[in-house]
Design a protein around this motif. Sequence first.
Motif, PDB file in Angstrom:
ATOM      1  N   MET A  77     -17.710  65.391 -46.099  1.00  0.00           N
ATOM      2  CA  MET A  77     -17.400  64.155 -45.412  1.00  0.00           C
ATOM      3  C   MET A  77     -18.716  63.460 -45.043  1.00  0.00           C
ATOM      4  O   MET A  77     -19.611  64.073 -44.489  1.00  0.00           O
ATOM      5  CB  MET A  77     -16.582  64.482 -44.158  1.00  0.00           C
ATOM      6  N   THR A  78     -18.801  62.193 -45.324  1.00  0.00           N
ATOM      7  CA  THR A  78     -20.024  61.448 -45.035  1.00  0.00           C
ATOM      8  C   THR A  78     -19.985  60.904 -43.613  1.00  0.00           C
ATOM      9  O   THR A  78     -18.944  60.916 -42.952  1.00  0.00           O
ATOM     10  CB  THR A  78     -20.185  60.280 -46.026  1.00  0.00           C
ATOM     11  N   ILE A  79     -21.112  60.421 -43.194  1.00  0.00           N
ATOM     12  CA  ILE A  79     -21.224  59.824 -41.856  1.00  0.00           C
ATOM     13  C   ILE A  79     -20.285  58.622 -41.741  1.00  0.00           C
ATOM     14  O   ILE A  79     -19.642  58.433 -40.708  1.00  0.00           O
ATOM     15  CB  ILE A  79     -22.686  59.408 -41.570  1.00  0.00           C
ATOM     16  N   ASN A  80     -20.196  57.820 -42.795  1.00  0.00           N
ATOM     17  CA  ASN A  80     -19.316  56.649 -42.745  1.00  0.00           C
ATOM     18  C   ASN A  80     -17.854  57.058 -42.598  1.00  0.00           C
ATOM     19  O   ASN A  80     -17.099  56.406 -41.881  1.00  0.00           O
ATOM     20  CB  ASN A  80     -19.499  55.779 -43.987  1.00  0.00           C
ATOM     21  N   LEU A 128     -16.776  59.828 -41.153  1.00  0.00           N
ATOM     22  CA  LEU A 128     -16.654  60.312 -39.769  1.00  0.00           C
ATOM     23  C   LEU A 128     -16.541  59.146 -38.799  1.00  0.00           C
ATOM     24  O   LEU A 128     -15.707  59.152 -37.887  1.00  0.00           O
ATOM     25  CB  LEU A 128     -17.866  61.161 -39.396  1.00  0.00           C
ATOM     26  N   ARG A 129     -17.396  58.156 -39.004  1.00  0.00           N
ATOM     27  CA  ARG A 129     -17.398  56.977 -38.141  1.00  0.00           C
ATOM     28  C   ARG A 129     -16.050  56.257 -38.241  1.00  0.00           C
ATOM     29  O   ARG A 129     -15.481  55.855 -37.226  1.00  0.00           O
ATOM     30  CB  ARG A 129     -18.531  56.044 -38.540  1.00  0.00           C
ATOM     31  N   ALA A 130     -15.530  56.103 -39.431  1.00  0.00           N
ATOM     32  CA  ALA A 130     -14.244  55.428 -39.626  1.00  0.00           C
ATOM     33  C   ALA A 130     -13.119  56.213 -38.964  1.00  0.00           C
ATOM     34  O   ALA A 130     -12.241  55.622 -38.312  1.00  0.00           O
ATOM     35  CB  ALA A 130     -13.964  55.244 -41.115  1.00  0.00           C
ATOM     36  N   ASN A 131     -13.124  57.534 -39.109  1.00  0.00           N
ATOM     37  CA  ASN A 131     -12.088  58.361 -38.480  1.00  0.00           C
ATOM     38  C   ASN A 131     -12.148  58.278 -36.961  1.00  0.00           C
ATOM     39  O   ASN A 131     -11.113  58.174 -36.290  1.00  0.00           O
ATOM     40  CB  ASN A 131     -12.200  59.814 -38.932  1.00  0.00           C
ATOM     41  N   MET A 132     -13.339  58.327 -36.409  1.00  0.00           N
ATOM     42  CA  MET A 132     -13.491  58.221 -34.956  1.00  0.00           C
ATOM     43  C   MET A 132     -13.016  56.855 -34.470  1.00  0.00           C
ATOM     44  O   MET A 132     -12.362  56.741 -33.440  1.00  0.00           O
ATOM     45  CB  MET A 132     -14.937  58.476 -34.545  1.00  0.00           C
ATOM     46  N   ILE A 154      -9.002  53.504 -31.641  1.00  0.00           N
ATOM     47  CA  ILE A 154      -8.032  52.403 -31.653  1.00  0.00           C
ATOM     48  C   ILE A 154      -6.641  52.930 -31.292  1.00  0.00           C
ATOM     49  O   ILE A 154      -5.907  52.297 -30.530  1.00  0.00           O
ATOM     50  CB  ILE A 154      -8.020  51.691 -33.022  1.00  0.00           C
ATOM     51  N   GLY A 155      -6.284  54.105 -31.820  1.00  0.00           N
ATOM     52  CA  GLY A 155      -4.992  54.696 -31.492  1.00  0.00           C
ATOM     53  C   GLY A 155      -4.851  54.988 -30.008  1.00  0.00           C
ATOM     54  O   GLY A 155      -3.808  54.698 -29.404  1.00  0.00           O
ATOM     55  N   ILE A 156      -5.897  55.537 -29.411  1.00  0.00           N
ATOM     56  CA  ILE A 156      -5.886  55.819 -27.970  1.00  0.00           C
ATOM     57  C   ILE A 156      -5.782  54.520 -27.177  1.00  0.00           C
ATOM     58  O   ILE A 156      -5.012  54.421 -26.213  1.00  0.00           O
ATOM     59  CB  ILE A 156      -7.145  56.619 -27.573  1.00  0.00           C
TER      60      ILE A 156
END
Length: 75
Positions: free
Chosen positions: A1-4, A6-10, A15-17
């Motif tokens: 998994m790339t940094i991008n 990870l950033r997108a998942n976070m 946004i969900g929270i």
Amino acid sequence: MTINNLRANMFLQMIGILLQNIEDFVLLNPEERYQKHLEANTKVLQKVPSKYIASLLGITPVSLSRIKKRILNGN
């Protein structure tokens, strides 16, 4: 998994929270919001001053105190 990735998942989790918090704020009354936070974050809410919890719930510290009293009395 790339940094991008990870950033997108976070970002999507954040946004969900945020959307869940907005939905709760609109649909639940302050006591229901407090009880929901209490169930999810009991240890955290014991350590955080009431004025910050009240701010999170969108109520005054006095109102939070009344809610806590009602919950303790079982009403």
